[in-house]
Design an enzyme around this catalytic site. Structure first.
Site, short mmCIF file in Angstrom:
data_model
loop_
_atom_site.label_atom_id
_atom_site.label_comp_id
_atom_site.label_asym_id
_atom_site.label_seq_id
_atom_site.Cartn_x
_atom_site.Cartn_y
_atom_site.Cartn_z
N LYS A 100 0.85 -1.21 0.00
CA LYS A 100 0.00 0.00 0.00
C LYS A 100 0.88 1.25 0.00
CE LYS A 100 -3.28 2.50 3.05
NZ LYS A 100 -4.14 2.42 4.25
N ASP A 114 -2.89 10.03 4.00
CA ASP A 114 -4.28 9.60 4.19
C ASP A 114 -5.00 10.58 5.11
OD1 ASP A 114 -6.64 8.28 4.46
OD2 ASP A 114 -5.85 6.58 5.61
N LYS A 151 -10.48 12.32 8.70
CA LYS A 151 -9.94 11.93 10.01
C LYS A 151 -9.81 13.17 10.89
CE LYS A 151 -6.75 8.24 8.45
NZ LYS A 151 -7.32 7.09 9.15
N ASP A 169 1.52 6.19 5.66
CA ASP A 169 0.54 5.24 5.14
C ASP A 169 1.01 4.55 3.85
OD1 ASP A 169 -1.80 3.93 5.74
OD2 ASP A 169 -3.09 5.32 4.66
N ASP A 179 -12.29 6.64 3.96
CA ASP A 179 -11.08 6.41 4.76
C ASP A 179 -10.62 4.95 4.68
OD1 ASP A 179 -8.98 7.04 6.38
OD2 ASP A 179 -10.14 7.09 8.26
N GLU A 182 -9.46 3.46 2.20
CA GLU A 182 -8.97 3.65 0.84
C GLU A 182 -7.88 2.65 0.46
OE1 GLU A 182 -7.75 5.11 3.42
OE2 GLU A 182 -5.63 4.79 3.05
N ARG A 242 -7.57 -0.56 0.92
CA ARG A 242 -8.08 -1.79 0.29
C ARG A 242 -8.51 -1.51 -1.15
NH1 ARG A 242 -12.62 -2.42 4.87
NH2 ARG A 242 -10.95 -1.38 5.98
N1 BES Z 1 -4.34 4.13 7.07
C1 BES Z 1 -5.45 3.79 7.87
C2 BES Z 1 -5.13 2.72 8.91
C3 BES Z 1 -4.12 3.11 9.97
C4 BES Z 1 -4.56 3.63 11.17
C5 BES Z 1 -2.79 2.89 9.77
C6 BES Z 1 -3.64 3.94 12.15
C7 BES Z 1 -1.87 3.22 10.74
C8 BES Z 1 -2.30 3.74 11.95
C9 BES Z 1 -6.58 3.25 6.98
O1 BES Z 1 -6.65 3.74 5.70
C10 BES Z 1 -7.85 3.62 7.68
O2 BES Z 1 -8.14 4.77 7.78
N2 BES Z 1 -8.57 2.61 8.12
C11 BES Z 1 -9.79 2.80 8.81
C12 BES Z 1 -10.76 1.78 8.26
C13 BES Z 1 -12.19 2.05 8.60
C14 BES Z 1 -12.69 3.30 7.91
C15 BES Z 1 -13.00 0.85 8.16
C16 BES Z 1 -9.54 2.56 10.30
O3 BES Z 1 -8.70 1.76 10.65
O4 BES Z 1 -10.19 3.23 11.10
ZN ZN Z 2 -4.85 4.46 4.91
ZN ZN Z 3 -7.78 5.60 5.60
#
Ligand code: BES
Ligand code: ZN
Ligand code: ZN
Length: 498
Positions: free
Chosen positions: A267, A272, A279, A290, A349, A351, A353
């Protein structure tokens, strides 16, 4: 780099120079006092009786000693107990801590008296790796990211001299470790670089420039090419940003006939913000990292080429900035991904995947023997496992066991989570083939199940969620200050034993 390290090997006899240090381990000593006294007599030093008592006492485990008279001036003594708490990370972590401790003092060389391998055989398996963990400790602990500081970190040179009888093993271990450290440094440099500089295209450019030195071919599929190939998932996520998305494709071919062809996918979200599902600031602070999964893939290719591993590797990094603007993709959108499957966007968010959908389909088209992907995919994975382990998701037991073994050996540990098809119902969409959002529960697993839709079922595949261990944390001496580069050492071990 804090010090310019010059790592050397030597036989037993030590010649101390000015401002030098000595590291000595006492391993499971039955007769600690006697061994300790002999050691001190040989150095001809006076030691404070209280310090000595504390060290010989059951509770004390280290004695750091400074002497104005004669060399060595700094003596570091450490007890090693080979009990249930002893781990293969002991020396790596100890030396990483030592090198940060000595930043403040004046020192030219450190002599390390390496203990005999015999007692450690059970934990390390091979002698070269036993020694390698020590060199890695110095290297990993010596990293700094100071390019934006006006007053740079100290960069005096430091000789680190390992004293050990098996010179061949020692030399090999130093060579291995230096190649690996170099690659981890490159990965860390990319992950720590702020998003204002490291845009998707810049990630591609830096990768190409660096990897070309090692004979790796890098192709950057830019926006035009993404459009031509209908890679709409990457295009959607990257749509709002001024900085265009791209897909970075790398190819490493060994000189000899490869044992296997492996596709590594990472990724590469260079920032992000969450997109329209924005966020909070606290959540955004770390989001320059990210693209850590992508950086691991890049660093692994570099290490493979430097170590001349006999595996063909295709590296695939979809790179995009998840931003907000008139061209943002939106909750409610339906995207037709590169594979032809449609994705309902319920949360912008989630994104990672989405961009991985296109990359995993592209990886499948290359018909590799296996696919492994790395992604800072979900906060849920870090909630489940904490910051020291990556989540492992796969249906392939052989792949799983091999990754877990490499994780234990390198101490970049991975932990397998369930991957049953039952979870699929949670990412069903009424109006598209799959939804990009599941419920709160099992968030790391449903993210993995989403990815599974885009991988050719015939190809063994594992997904590693590195959201926890990729980002700096206090749990080891070599992950405290900067984003970690977690995964490169894991992959080097995995590929070396594949
Ligand atoms: N990049 C984040 C995940 C992340 C969070 C990485 C903290 C490193 C530290 C990812 O894109 C994300 O925002 N995931 C969301 C998914 C949710 C919207 C289903 C999450 O983990 O809250
Ligand atoms: Zn992310
Ligand atoms: Zn995200």
């Amino acid at each position: 780099m804090y010090f310019k390290l010059n790592i050397q090997s030597a036989k037993d006899e030590i010649k101390f120079d000015k401002d030098s240090g000595l590291v000595k381990f006492f391993v499971d000593s039955n007769n600690l006092e006697k061994h300790f006294n002999n050691f001190y007599e040989s150095l001809n030093k006076n030691i404070n009786p209280l310090q000595k008592k504390n060290f010989l006492d059951k509770k004390g485990d280290a004695l750091n000693y400074y002497s104005e008279y004669g060399e060595p001036s700094n003596i570091y003594i450490k007890k090693v107990k080979i009990d249930d708490d002893f781990t293969i990370d002991f020396f790596r972590n100890y030396f990483a801590g030592l090198i940060s401790d000595i930043r403040k003092i004046k020192i030219n060389s450190i002599h390390v008296v390496v203990p005999s391998f015999n007692k450690f055989k059970k934990h390390f398996g091979d002698e070269v790796y036993f020694l390698q963990t020590m060199v890695e400790g110095f290297g990993l602990g010596n990293y700094s990211f100071d390019k934006y500081k006006s007053s740079k970190d100290k960069t005096e040179s430091l000789n680190v001299i390992f004293h050990y009888t098996n010179q061949n093993a020692l030399k090999k271990s130093i060579q291995n470790a230096l190649n690996i450290i170099d690659s981890v440094y490159f990965t860390r440099d990319l992950v720590n670089e702020p998003a204002i500089t490291l845009t998707p295209i810049e990630l591609g450019r830096r990768t190409k420039k660096k990897l070309s030195k090692f004979g790796i071919k890098t192709t950057i599929l830019d926006k035009r090419q993404l459009i031509k190939r209908k890679m709409n998932a990457i295009l959607s996520v990257g749509g709002a940003s001024e900085n265009q998305p791209c897909m970075i494709v790398m190819s490493y071919k060994p000189k000899i006939k490869p044992r296997k062809k492996i596709a590594l996918v990472g990724k590469g979200v260079t920032y992000d913000s969450g997109g329209l599902s924005i966020k909070p600031t606290s959540g955004m602070l770390k989001m320059k990292a990210d693209m850590a999964g992508g950086a691991v893939v890049i660093g692994t290719l570099m290490a493979a080429a430097k170590l001349k591993l006999p595996i063909q590797i295709i590296g695939i990094v979809p790179a995009a900035e998840n931003m907000i603007g008139g061209k943002s993709y939106k909750p409610g959108d339906i995207i037709r991904a590169y594979s032809g499957k449609s994705i309902e966007v319920k949360d912008t968010d989630a994104e990672g995947r989405i961009i991985l959908a296109d990359a995993l389909h592209y990886a499948s088209q290359q018909k590799p023997d296996e696919i492994i992907d790395f992604a800072t995919l979900t906060g849920a994975c870090a909630v489940a496992l904490g910051l020291i382990a990556a989540g492992l998701f796969t249906k392939n037991d052989q792949l799983s066991n091999k990754l877990i073994n490499s994780g234990q050996r390198t101490f970049e540990r991975v932990w397998r989570l369930p991957f049953w098809n039952d979870y699929n119902s949670q990412i069903k969409s009424e109006i598209a083939d799959v939804s990009n959002l599941g419920p709160r529960w099992g968030g790391a697993i449903t993210a993995g199940k989403f990815l599974e839709h885009f991988v050719d079922k015939k190809i063994p595949w594992a997904h590693l969620d590195i959201a926890g261990p990729a980002i700096k944390h206090e749990l080891t001496n070599y992950t405290k200050e900067f984003d970690t580069g977690f995964g490169v050492r894991l992959m080097v071990d995995y590929l070396s034993t594949s």
